[in-house]
Write a protein that holds these residues in place. Structure first.
Motif, PDB file in Angstrom:
ATOM      1  N   GLY A  77      28.350  97.180  61.902  1.00  0.00           N
ATOM      2  CA  GLY A  77      27.103  97.229  62.639  1.00  0.00           C
ATOM      3  C   GLY A  77      27.232  96.591  64.007  1.00  0.00           C
ATOM      4  N   ASP A  78      26.141  96.007  64.456  1.00  0.00           N
ATOM      5  CA  ASP A  78      26.114  95.418  65.796  1.00  0.00           C
ATOM      6  C   ASP A  78      26.908  94.130  65.897  1.00  0.00           C
ATOM      7  N   LYS A  79      27.349  93.575  64.762  1.00  0.00           N
ATOM      8  CA  LYS A  79      28.036  92.284  64.773  1.00  0.00           C
ATOM      9  C   LYS A  79      29.556  92.399  64.739  1.00  0.00           C
ATOM     10  N   ALA A  80      30.076  93.628  64.766  1.00  0.00           N
ATOM     11  CA  ALA A  80      31.523  93.826  64.640  1.00  0.00           C
ATOM     12  C   ALA A  80      32.306  93.098  65.712  1.00  0.00           C
ATOM     13  N   ASP A  81      31.790  93.049  66.936  1.00  0.00           N
ATOM     14  CA  ASP A  81      32.525  92.447  68.042  1.00  0.00           C
ATOM     15  C   ASP A  81      32.245  90.957  68.212  1.00  0.00           C
ATOM     16  N   MET A  82      31.374  90.411  67.393  1.00  0.00           N
ATOM     17  CA  MET A  82      31.070  88.989  67.508  1.00  0.00           C
ATOM     18  C   MET A  82      32.228  88.155  66.990  1.00  0.00           C
ATOM     19  N   GLN A  83      32.519  87.076  67.715  1.00  0.00           N
ATOM     20  CA  GLN A  83      33.692  86.279  67.408  1.00  0.00           C
ATOM     21  C   GLN A  83      33.410  85.253  66.312  1.00  0.00           C
ATOM     22  N   THR A  84      34.320  85.159  65.362  1.00  0.00           N
ATOM     23  CA  THR A  84      34.265  84.096  64.359  1.00  0.00           C
ATOM     24  C   THR A  84      35.142  82.935  64.847  1.00  0.00           C
ATOM     25  N   ASN A  85      35.155  81.847  64.078  1.00  0.00           N
ATOM     26  CA  ASN A  85      36.058  80.735  64.366  1.00  0.00           C
ATOM     27  C   ASN A  85      37.331  80.801  63.532  1.00  0.00           C
ATOM     28  N   VAL A  86      37.551  81.925  62.841  1.00  0.00           N
ATOM     29  CA  VAL A  86      38.713  82.083  61.962  1.00  0.00           C
ATOM     30  C   VAL A  86      39.949  82.424  62.799  1.00  0.00           C
ATOM     31  N   TYR A  87      40.978  81.582  62.676  1.00  0.00           N
ATOM     32  CA  TYR A  87      42.206  81.789  63.472  1.00  0.00           C
ATOM     33  C   TYR A  87      43.422  82.103  62.597  1.00  0.00           C
ATOM     34  N   LEU A  96      30.605  75.091  61.326  1.00  0.00           N
ATOM     35  CA  LEU A  96      30.294  75.284  62.749  1.00  0.00           C
ATOM     36  C   LEU A  96      30.461  76.728  63.193  1.00  0.00           C
ATOM     37  N   ASP A  97      31.003  77.569  62.338  1.00  0.00           N
ATOM     38  CA  ASP A  97      31.223  78.976  62.690  1.00  0.00           C
ATOM     39  C   ASP A  97      29.873  79.704  62.719  1.00  0.00           C
ATOM     40  N   PRO A  98      29.455  80.235  63.872  1.00  0.00           N
ATOM     41  CA  PRO A  98      28.154  80.919  63.935  1.00  0.00           C
ATOM     42  C   PRO A  98      28.085  82.153  63.051  1.00  0.00           C
ATOM     43  N   MET A  99      29.243  82.685  62.663  1.00  0.00           N
ATOM     44  CA  MET A  99      29.274  83.874  61.823  1.00  0.00           C
ATOM     45  C   MET A  99      29.444  83.539  60.338  1.00  0.00           C
ATOM     46  N   LEU A 100      29.444  82.271  59.985  1.00  0.00           N
ATOM     47  CA  LEU A 100      29.660  81.896  58.590  1.00  0.00           C
ATOM     48  C   LEU A 100      28.674  82.560  57.636  1.00  0.00           C
ATOM     49  N   PRO A 101      27.360  82.561  57.900  1.00  0.00           N
ATOM     50  CA  PRO A 101      26.437  83.221  56.961  1.00  0.00           C
ATOM     51  C   PRO A 101      26.738  84.707  56.774  1.00  0.00           C
ATOM     52  N   ASP A 102      27.135  85.383  57.865  1.00  0.00           N
ATOM     53  CA  ASP A 102      27.440  86.813  57.774  1.00  0.00           C
ATOM     54  C   ASP A 102      28.714  87.053  56.968  1.00  0.00           C
ATOM     55  N   ILE A 103      29.717  86.191  57.180  1.00  0.00           N
ATOM     56  CA  ILE A 103      30.963  86.326  56.414  1.00  0.00           C
ATOM     57  C   ILE A 103      30.677  86.116  54.930  1.00  0.00           C
ATOM     58  N   CYS A 104      29.925  85.068  54.619  1.00  0.00           N
ATOM     59  CA  CYS A 104      29.609  84.767  53.216  1.00  0.00           C
ATOM     60  C   CYS A 104      28.809  85.891  52.570  1.00  0.00           C
ATOM     61  N   ARG A 105      27.854  86.428  53.307  1.00  0.00           N
ATOM     62  CA  ARG A 105      27.020  87.515  52.773  1.00  0.00           C
ATOM     63  C   ARG A 105      27.887  88.741  52.469  1.00  0.00           C
ATOM     64  N   TRP A 106      28.788  89.077  53.387  1.00  0.00           N
ATOM     65  CA  TRP A 106      29.663  90.229  53.183  1.00  0.00           C
ATOM     66  C   TRP A 106      30.550  90.017  51.955  1.00  0.00           C
ATOM     67  N   LEU A 107      31.079  88.803  51.798  1.00  0.00           N
ATOM     68  CA  LEU A 107      31.936  88.504  50.654  1.00  0.00           C
ATOM     69  C   LEU A 107      31.166  88.577  49.337  1.00  0.00           C
ATOM     70  N   LYS A 108      29.954  88.040  49.324  1.00  0.00           N
ATOM     71  CA  LYS A 108      29.164  88.077  48.091  1.00  0.00           C
ATOM     72  C   LYS A 108      28.762  89.500  47.733  1.00  0.00           C
ATOM     73  N   ASP A 109      28.479  90.325  48.747  1.00  0.00           N
ATOM     74  CA  ASP A 109      28.161  91.729  48.490  1.00  0.00           C
ATOM     75  C   ASP A 109      29.343  92.444  47.851  1.00  0.00           C
ATOM     76  N   ARG A 110      30.532  91.932  48.127  1.00  0.00           N
ATOM     77  CA  ARG A 110      31.740  92.521  47.548  1.00  0.00           C
ATOM     78  C   ARG A 110      32.075  91.904  46.184  1.00  0.00           C
ATOM     79  N   GLY A 111      31.310  90.916  45.769  1.00  0.00           N
ATOM     80  CA  GLY A 111      31.530  90.306  44.462  1.00  0.00           C
ATOM     81  C   GLY A 111      32.513  89.157  44.442  1.00  0.00           C
TER      82      GLY A 111
END
Length: 278
Positions: A20-30, A115-130
């Protein structure tokens, strides 16, 4: 998934998954590591709100279980130049990377994932995947735990002056957030680093008493300090760790410790192989 998988056959296809619209948003994952045998990924985050004197990232910023890092514990910190990540992943690239592997569990590690601004989105995506989601945190900032299963809080010290001396910050919000995580219903665990003569027996008992004031059933892990950063401290002996365990067990029902004593580890010493994905 074969145990002998290589980095090349695990590389992500950069644009394979729409986010979606968040694909290009940067995470803190290196950095991303993966254990195929248990289908578990480890996401390493950059950026922290503490300045811990004994931080592992002063010595090595990538997963310690990678074959090239099995000697981390015994490396001389005087010969470890500062490391910084070359890049972090966008949300879209992270999703694309994780979609291409069998995955049942993900742990957030590295510096401070909250501190990762994308943490909630990452967690939501992972939980949706089980997937089971595990957050390792210093607890200073409160993360949105609505899509997190386990929260492991590093308490470091209870005595305000000792905590401030080690981290350059107050622990007031940490202690409050520890209770809030417990009240949120997540599976809460605690950890600390045992440093003889600094964060030693007296402070370990204070940590155990604080955890017990919340719930005596909360698991507590003590990690044996190993040299990292420019510090005068020495690692504890195995006997000292056993004494520390006994002190904590006076107050808590589930206490254990980690300590590496063998200097020449190989892949054969590991419970399972860990490989680098990014």
């Amino acid at each position: 998934m074969r145990k002998d998988m290589t980095i090349s056959n695990l590389k992500y296809q950069a644009d394979s998954t729409p986010c979606g619209d968040k694909a290009d948003m940067q995470t803190n994952v290196y950095h991303v590591a993966y254990a195929p045998a248990i289908k578990k990924a480890y996401l390493f985050h950059w950026g922290c709100n503490l300045e811990c004197k004994g931080c592992l990232c002063k010595k090595e910023i990538n997963c310690m279980a990678l074959e090239e890092n099995l000697d981390v514990v015994f490396r001389d910190p005087r010969f470890c130049p500062p490391q910084t990540p070359s890049a972090t992943l966008s949300f879209g690239k992270l999703v694309s990377l994780l979609e291409n592997i069998e995955l049942t569990e993900v742990a957030f590690e590295g510096q401070e994932a909250s501190l990762d601004p994308m943490l909630p989105d990452i967690c939501r995506w992972l939980k949706d995947r089980g997937c089971k989601v595990i957050l390792h945190t210093n607890g200073v900032a409160m993360a949105d735990a609505s899509h997190i299963d386990d929260v492991i809080v590093s308490l470091k010290a209870i005595t305000p002056e000792l905590y401030a001396g080690y981290t350059c910050r107050s622990n007031a919000s940490l202690l409050d957030n520890f209770r809030k995580y417990y009240e949120s219903g997540v599976n809460l665990k605690a950890e600390s680093v045992y440093i003889p003569g600094y964060i030693g027996l007296e402070e370990t008992e204070k940590i155990a008493k604080f955890i017990a004031s919340v719930d005596t059933n909360i698991p507590y892990r003590m990690d044996a300090y190993f040299a990292s950063g420019d510090n005068p401290w020495r690692p504890p002996t195995p006997e000292e760790m056993q004494i520390a365990l006994a002190v904590a067990r006076k107050h808590l029902k589930n206490v254990y410790c980690t300590q590496q004593t063998k200097k020449d580890l190989s892949k054969a010493d590991l419970l399972y192989e860990v490989v680098r994905l990014y």
